[in-house]
Design a protein around this motif. Structure first.
Motif, PDB file in Angstrom:
ATOM      1  N   HIS A 162       0.836  -1.187   0.000  1.00  8.30           N
ATOM      2  CA  HIS A 162       0.000   0.000   0.000  1.00  8.30           C
ATOM      3  C   HIS A 162       0.872   1.239   0.000  1.00  8.30           C
ATOM      4  O   HIS A 162       1.987   1.232   0.487  1.00  8.30           O
ATOM      5  CB  HIS A 162      -0.896   0.041   1.246  1.00  8.30           C
ATOM      6  CG  HIS A 162      -1.704  -1.194   1.456  1.00  8.30           C
ATOM      7  ND1 HIS A 162      -1.192  -2.317   2.034  1.00  8.30           N
ATOM      8  CD2 HIS A 162      -2.995  -1.475   1.128  1.00  8.30           C
ATOM      9  CE1 HIS A 162      -2.125  -3.251   2.082  1.00  8.30           C
ATOM     10  NE2 HIS A 162      -3.226  -2.763   1.541  1.00  8.30           N
ATOM     11  N   SER A 163       0.360   2.269  -0.562  1.00  5.88           N
ATOM     12  CA  SER A 163       1.021   3.562  -0.512  1.00  5.88           C
ATOM     13  C   SER A 163       0.093   4.533   0.183  1.00  5.88           C
ATOM     14  O   SER A 163      -1.009   4.780  -0.278  1.00  5.88           O
ATOM     15  CB  SER A 163       1.330   4.069  -1.923  1.00  5.88           C
ATOM     16  OG  SER A 163       1.831   5.377  -1.852  1.00  5.88           O
ATOM     17  N   HIS A 164       0.510   5.065   1.303  1.00  6.85           N
ATOM     18  CA  HIS A 164      -0.343   5.965   2.069  1.00  6.85           C
ATOM     19  C   HIS A 164      -0.224   7.396   1.598  1.00  6.85           C
ATOM     20  O   HIS A 164      -1.038   8.229   1.943  1.00  6.85           O
ATOM     21  CB  HIS A 164       0.012   5.871   3.557  1.00  6.85           C
ATOM     22  CG  HIS A 164      -0.286   4.525   4.148  1.00  6.85           C
ATOM     23  ND1 HIS A 164      -1.575   4.095   4.384  1.00  6.85           N
ATOM     24  CD2 HIS A 164       0.526   3.504   4.513  1.00  6.85           C
ATOM     25  CE1 HIS A 164      -1.546   2.872   4.916  1.00  6.85           C
ATOM     26  NE2 HIS A 164      -0.278   2.499   4.995  1.00  6.85           N
ATOM     27  N   LYS A 165       0.780   7.692   0.824  1.00 11.83           N
ATOM     28  CA  LYS A 165       0.963   9.051   0.334  1.00 11.83           C
ATOM     29  C   LYS A 165       0.298   9.265  -1.021  1.00 11.83           C
ATOM     30  O   LYS A 165      -0.139  10.360  -1.320  1.00 11.83           O
ATOM     31  CB  LYS A 165       2.454   9.380   0.230  1.00 11.83           C
ATOM     32  CG  LYS A 165       3.144   9.479   1.589  1.00 11.83           C
ATOM     33  CD  LYS A 165       2.559  10.620   2.425  1.00 11.83           C
ATOM     34  CE  LYS A 165       3.268  10.753   3.759  1.00 11.83           C
ATOM     35  NZ  LYS A 165       2.680  11.806   4.589  1.00 11.83           N
ATOM     36  N   TYR A 166       0.252   8.248  -1.828  1.00 17.72           N
ATOM     37  CA  TYR A 166      -0.310   8.375  -3.170  1.00 17.72           C
ATOM     38  C   TYR A 166      -1.214   7.184  -3.445  1.00 17.72           C
ATOM     39  O   TYR A 166      -1.033   6.097  -2.898  1.00 17.72           O
ATOM     40  CB  TYR A 166       0.791   8.447  -4.231  1.00 17.72           C
ATOM     41  CG  TYR A 166       1.735   9.590  -4.013  1.00 17.72           C
ATOM     42  CD1 TYR A 166       1.388  10.879  -4.412  1.00 17.72           C
ATOM     43  CD2 TYR A 166       2.958   9.383  -3.392  1.00 17.72           C
ATOM     44  CE1 TYR A 166       2.261  11.932  -4.203  1.00 17.72           C
ATOM     45  CE2 TYR A 166       3.824  10.437  -3.182  1.00 17.72           C
ATOM     46  CZ  TYR A 166       3.472  11.709  -3.590  1.00 17.72           C
ATOM     47  OH  TYR A 166       4.334  12.741  -3.384  1.00 17.72           O
ATOM     48  N   HIS A 167      -2.156   7.418  -4.353  1.00 19.12           N
ATOM     49  CA  HIS A 167      -3.035   6.335  -4.790  1.00 19.12           C
ATOM     50  C   HIS A 167      -2.290   5.557  -5.856  1.00 19.12           C
ATOM     51  O   HIS A 167      -2.229   5.959  -7.012  1.00 19.12           O
ATOM     52  CB  HIS A 167      -4.320   6.940  -5.362  1.00 19.12           C
ATOM     53  CG  HIS A 167      -5.312   5.915  -5.777  1.00 19.12           C
ATOM     54  ND1 HIS A 167      -6.308   5.479  -4.951  1.00 19.12           N
ATOM     55  CD2 HIS A 167      -5.455   5.219  -6.933  1.00 19.12           C
ATOM     56  CE1 HIS A 167      -7.046   4.596  -5.571  1.00 19.12           C
ATOM     57  NE2 HIS A 167      -6.536   4.423  -6.784  1.00 19.12           N
TER      58      HIS A 167
ATOM     59  N   PHE B  91     -14.157   3.936   5.834  1.00 21.08           N
ATOM     60  CA  PHE B  91     -12.760   3.535   5.689  1.00 21.08           C
ATOM     61  C   PHE B  91     -12.544   3.074   4.266  1.00 21.08           C
ATOM     62  O   PHE B  91     -13.457   2.748   3.544  1.00 21.08           O
ATOM     63  CB  PHE B  91     -12.386   2.421   6.672  1.00 21.08           C
ATOM     64  CG  PHE B  91     -12.916   1.069   6.296  1.00 21.08           C
ATOM     65  CD1 PHE B  91     -14.223   0.720   6.625  1.00 21.08           C
ATOM     66  CD2 PHE B  91     -12.133   0.179   5.592  1.00 21.08           C
ATOM     67  CE1 PHE B  91     -14.718  -0.513   6.261  1.00 21.08           C
ATOM     68  CE2 PHE B  91     -12.634  -1.048   5.236  1.00 21.08           C
ATOM     69  CZ  PHE B  91     -13.927  -1.401   5.576  1.00 21.08           C
ATOM     70  N   SER B  92     -11.277   3.080   3.872  1.00 20.39           N
ATOM     71  CA  SER B  92     -10.925   2.624   2.524  1.00 20.39           C
ATOM     72  C   SER B  92      -9.607   1.885   2.598  1.00 20.39           C
ATOM     73  O   SER B  92      -8.663   2.354   3.204  1.00 20.39           O
ATOM     74  CB  SER B  92     -10.805   3.818   1.573  1.00 20.39           C
ATOM     75  OG  SER B  92     -10.449   3.375   0.308  1.00 20.39           O
TER      76      SER B  92
ATOM     77  N   VAL C 142      -6.682  13.354  -4.429  1.00 19.19           N
ATOM     78  CA  VAL C 142      -7.273  14.092  -3.313  1.00 19.19           C
ATOM     79  C   VAL C 142      -7.236  13.234  -2.058  1.00 19.19           C
ATOM     80  O   VAL C 142      -7.260  11.998  -2.133  1.00 19.19           O
ATOM     81  CB  VAL C 142      -8.726  14.501  -3.628  1.00 19.19           C
ATOM     82  CG1 VAL C 142      -8.772  15.425  -4.837  1.00 19.19           C
ATOM     83  CG2 VAL C 142      -9.608  13.287  -3.864  1.00 19.19           C
ATOM     84  N   PRO C 143      -7.179  13.863  -0.876  1.00 14.32           N
ATOM     85  CA  PRO C 143      -7.229  13.098   0.376  1.00 14.32           C
ATOM     86  C   PRO C 143      -8.555  12.363   0.501  1.00 14.32           C
ATOM     87  O   PRO C 143      -9.603  12.857   0.109  1.00 14.32           O
ATOM     88  CB  PRO C 143      -7.078  14.178   1.452  1.00 14.32           C
ATOM     89  CG  PRO C 143      -6.486  15.349   0.752  1.00 14.32           C
ATOM     90  CD  PRO C 143      -7.007  15.303  -0.645  1.00 14.32           C
ATOM     91  N   LEU C 144      -8.506  11.198   1.054  1.00 14.33           N
ATOM     92  CA  LEU C 144      -9.694  10.381   1.252  1.00 14.33           C
ATOM     93  C   LEU C 144     -10.346  10.742   2.578  1.00 14.33           C
ATOM     94  O   LEU C 144      -9.780  10.524   3.647  1.00 14.33           O
ATOM     95  CB  LEU C 144      -9.314   8.903   1.229  1.00 14.33           C
ATOM     96  CG  LEU C 144     -10.447   7.892   1.215  1.00 14.33           C
ATOM     97  CD1 LEU C 144     -11.290   8.064  -0.048  1.00 14.33           C
ATOM     98  CD2 LEU C 144      -9.904   6.472   1.265  1.00 14.33           C
TER      99      LEU C 144
ATOM    100  N   ALA D 197      -4.369   8.716   3.460  1.00 13.75           N
ATOM    101  CA  ALA D 197      -5.010   7.961   2.378  1.00 13.75           C
ATOM    102  C   ALA D 197      -5.454   8.908   1.274  1.00 13.75           C
ATOM    103  O   ALA D 197      -6.049   9.955   1.552  1.00 13.75           O
ATOM    104  CB  ALA D 197      -6.203   7.183   2.922  1.00 13.75           C
ATOM    105  N   PHE D 198      -5.158   8.549   0.039  1.00 14.13           N
ATOM    106  CA  PHE D 198      -5.499   9.378  -1.105  1.00 14.13           C
ATOM    107  C   PHE D 198      -6.220   8.539  -2.156  1.00 14.13           C
ATOM    108  O   PHE D 198      -6.094   7.318  -2.187  1.00 14.13           O
ATOM    109  CB  PHE D 198      -4.239  10.002  -1.730  1.00 14.13           C
ATOM    110  CG  PHE D 198      -3.584  11.044  -0.873  1.00 14.13           C
ATOM    111  CD1 PHE D 198      -2.792  10.681   0.198  1.00 14.13           C
ATOM    112  CD2 PHE D 198      -3.760  12.375  -1.149  1.00 14.13           C
ATOM    113  CE1 PHE D 198      -2.182  11.643   0.995  1.00 14.13           C
ATOM    114  CE2 PHE D 198      -3.156  13.350  -0.376  1.00 14.13           C
ATOM    115  CZ  PHE D 198      -2.370  12.978   0.708  1.00 14.13           C
TER     116      PHE D 198
END
Length: 681
Positions: A56-61, A98-99, A291-293, A299-300
């Motif tokens: 997972h990448s928490h900075k980018y989708h 949540f996502s 965009v931020p989730l 999360a984005f």
């Protein structure tokens, strides 16, 4: 809380959205639990789905695999599209608890939930479910803020065949760029010149991805440009030559993605100052934003951000976007053989919504579309408000495309009849009243004015003094063209290139008229092509005329930009028109002129001066549709059989239908029948 259960199955390798609810009985073979967003719960869910590791990448989708899943709890308050629990688009008002980004999950979602997938496939792709919809006006479509990836299917067998085929083709001399895996494997086996290789590299570098899948190309991709404005967006009209280049090269995925994702955007709410245009309006452009989730900093997600004209200069709606979308949809089917896309219920509904917007009854007495200034390629004030030729030619083309693609049933019979009637009326109107040659000019010169009768010759009350002095000297003895605009007491005699070329391509003009247009271009080569093809219009507005009509527009100064500038992107349309009329050598001559300069000048958007000698003073470099227009022209010339799939021949059935029926109403005669001998020449 209103909840709903959604499951997305993807074929375009987009991010599949799997939307669940607390009320689900079984999901992926285990009972639902009440999630609180904790990491342990999420890890448990992942372990039940699949054992291999997922990143997972928490900075980018970021999507590292071909299928990406999202599990999301949503508070749903929505309007349905045709069937309950549709996943055609997402609601504007939603709350995500949540996502989880599930990357590298190798098993296909379709194999986990075959029964559910089958049900959704039946709802989303079959027109048969809507055969009983008898009212054309009752078209319901879901509105949504964020158009998410689409619901289409792909199975393991098909994917395996595609991968095997790709391996077999790996030895040929194909265009190959390393930035996009799926666009790397070109299908057209031919040697490329150095300038073509450069153009392909630049075109691929302009590709925009959404959730890891190509969805279009940016308008311009100049790394040195520090103020891209909206040139970093995907424009509908700009993408058409890019789409054709990919289709002619055997790469259809990016075009299919574009068609389906932009179709989703059609359902958005479009409002300017508390007023909304028609539901069928297509966007002018869109941009993929991260965009931020739910306000999270960790999360984005990627979203499509469209512009329907509310951000455009002058706030003008893009009338041509929907017309180009329909034209491209037909081209996709013709060049790929994938006609199933046209038959999807959402695609069929999209076509109907566009047509409903275009065919709505109004006050106009003419079959041509009435639009405001700046609603097409010429998107600034240039005096084309009213019934501009470009819109009429694209409208005619879109109607012919729609008549081919619409599924005929009880819900569409009246629409198909309306299309045929409009085509018949429009073709006569344009051929009879828009056509200009030396004979017609002499006729206008001798017009009587203020005629009041059914037999009036000067039906639009045109004053002979409107004939400009430049036209008298410019019009050749042989050759003619369709004028730029026609309204009561007004004729715009300027030559608009795009409209005349599409009149040829779509057979809006007669065979004789089409030949005359190309003959005019040959005769006036130094004016319309010269050092760079092709003039967007001729001549330029100058002096007091420029000040009044453009409002002193500093970008549309004489012989610049839309005011007589030279636009290389028009090259592919010129090539297609020439090939239809059996004159490929004329197109090759124009391509050779452009090829000498485009790469050296770094692919400008447009050229200035009367002869097209200078790069435009505000021209963007690395302009994508300049690049794509050149490539498409080269491929059309090398593949005449494919070029023949993109134009239309004369439809003589249209000429036999007189929709006005004046001969049955007691009036003296129908002017259309009186002119029949002339327009059939």
């Amino acid at each position: 809380m209103n909840t709903g259960s959604y499951i997305g199955i993807c074929t375009m390798k987009p991010c599949s959205r799997i939307l669940s609810s607390y009320r689900s009985s079984l999901f992926f073979g285990f009972s639902p639990t009440k999630f609180n967003g904790s990491s342990s719960t999420i890890k448990g869910l992942l372990s039940k789905l699949h054992n291999p590791k997922s990143t997972h990448s928490h900075k980018y989708h970021r999507c590292d695999s071909q299928i990406v899943g999202f599990i999301r709890l949503m508070n749903l308050n929505r309007r349905d599209f045709s069937v309950p629990d549709s996943n055609w688009a997402c609601s504007r008002n939603f709350s995500t608890r949540f996502s989880v980004n599930l990357c590298n999950v190798r098993p296909r979602v379709a194999s986990l939930i075959p029964n559910v997938a089958s049900g959704i496939r039946n709802q989303s792709t079959s027109v048969d479910h809507h055969v009983n919809d008898t009212s054309f006006d009752k078209i319901c479509i879901q509105s949504g803020l964020n158009a998410k990836p689409l619901v289409i299917e792909r199975n393991e067998t098909d994917q395996g065949k595609l991968e095997e085929a790709a391996e077999e083709r790996s030895d040929g001399p194909y265009v190959h760029i390393d930035n996009l895996e799926d666009l790397n494997k070109s299908k057209v086996e031919r040697e490329l010149s150095e300038i073509e290789k450069e153009a392909w590299k630049l075109l691929r570098s302009a590709v925009v991805t959404y959730c890891g899948n190509p969805v279009g190309t940016v308008a311009a991709n100049d790394p040195a440009d520090k103020q891209p404005l909206n040139y970093d967006q995907v424009f509908f009209r700009d993408f058409v030559p890019s789409a054709l280049a990919f289709l002619l090269n055997g790469e259809g995925e990016i075009v299919k993605n574009f068609l389906l994702h932009t179709l989703q955007l059609q359902s958005w709410e479009k409002t300017v100052d508390c007023y909304s245009p028609g539901q069928g309006l297509m966007a002018a452009s869109f941009k993929v934003r991260t965009v931020p989730l739910d306000g999270s900093n960790e999360a984005f997600e990627e979203v499509l951000d469209p512009d329907f004209g509310e951000s455009a200069i002058g706030r003008v709606a893009p009338v041509d976007s929907g017309l180009w979308w329909i034209i491209l949809l037909r081209a996709y089917g013709k060049l790929t053989g994938d006609y199933a896309l046209q038959e999807r219920v959402d695609v069929q509904t999209g076509i109907r919504l566009i047509l409903k917007l275009c065919l709505t009854d109004g006050f106009d007495m003419f079959p041509s579309l009435l639009v405001t200034d700046g609603s097409c390629m010429i998107d600034r004030r240039m005096g084309i408000h009213g019934h501009p030729l470009e819109i009429q030619a694209l409208f005619y083309s879109a109607l012919r495309c729609s008549r081919e693609m619409l599924t005929i049933n009880d819900a569409t019979k009246s629409l198909v009849a309306a299309i045929s009637n409009r085509l018949s009326a429009l073709s006569f109107h344009m051929r009879e009243y828009y056509w200009v040659d030396i004979k017609k000019i002499n006729e206008i010169y001798r017009y009587k004015t203020e005629e009041y009768s059914m037999d009036a010759v000067n039906k639009f009350n045109i004053y002979p003094e409107q004939i400009p002095s430049w036209l008298v000297d410019w019009i050749p003895e042989e050759g003619g063209y369709f004028m730029g605009n026609l309204q009561p007491a007004h004729m715009d005699f300027r030559f608009f290139t795009l409209g005349n070329l599409w009149a040829i391509v779509s057979s809006l003009g007669t065979t004789r008229q089409n030949r005359e247009i190309l003959k005019l271009v040959e005769t006036k080569w130094d004016d319309l092509i010269s050092q760079m093809p092709l003039k967007i219009c001729y001549p330029a507005l100058e002096g007091e005329e420029w000040r009044i009509i453009t409002g002193c527009d500093p970008k549309n100064t004489p012989w610049s930009y839309h005011n007589g500038g030279s636009w290389p992107t028009l090259l592919w349309q010129f090539t297609l028109a020439c090939m239809k009329m059996g004159k490929p050598e004329l197109a090759q001559k124009a391509v050779d002129v452009a090829e000498k300069r485009l790469s050296v000048d770094r692919w400008p958007e447009y050229y200035d001066t009367r002869n097209g000698k200078f790069i435009g003073k505000q021209s963007r470099l690395m302009q994508t549709w300049t690049i794509a227009g050149f490539l498409t022209s080269k491929m059309l010339l090398k593949n005449p059989e494919k070029a023949s799939l993109l134009f239309w021949e004369e439809d003589f059935e249209l000429l036999q239908n007189c929709v006005c029926m004046l001969n049955k109403t007691g009036r003296r005669k129908c002017s259309r029948f009186a002119a029949r001998a002339q327009i059939l020449v």
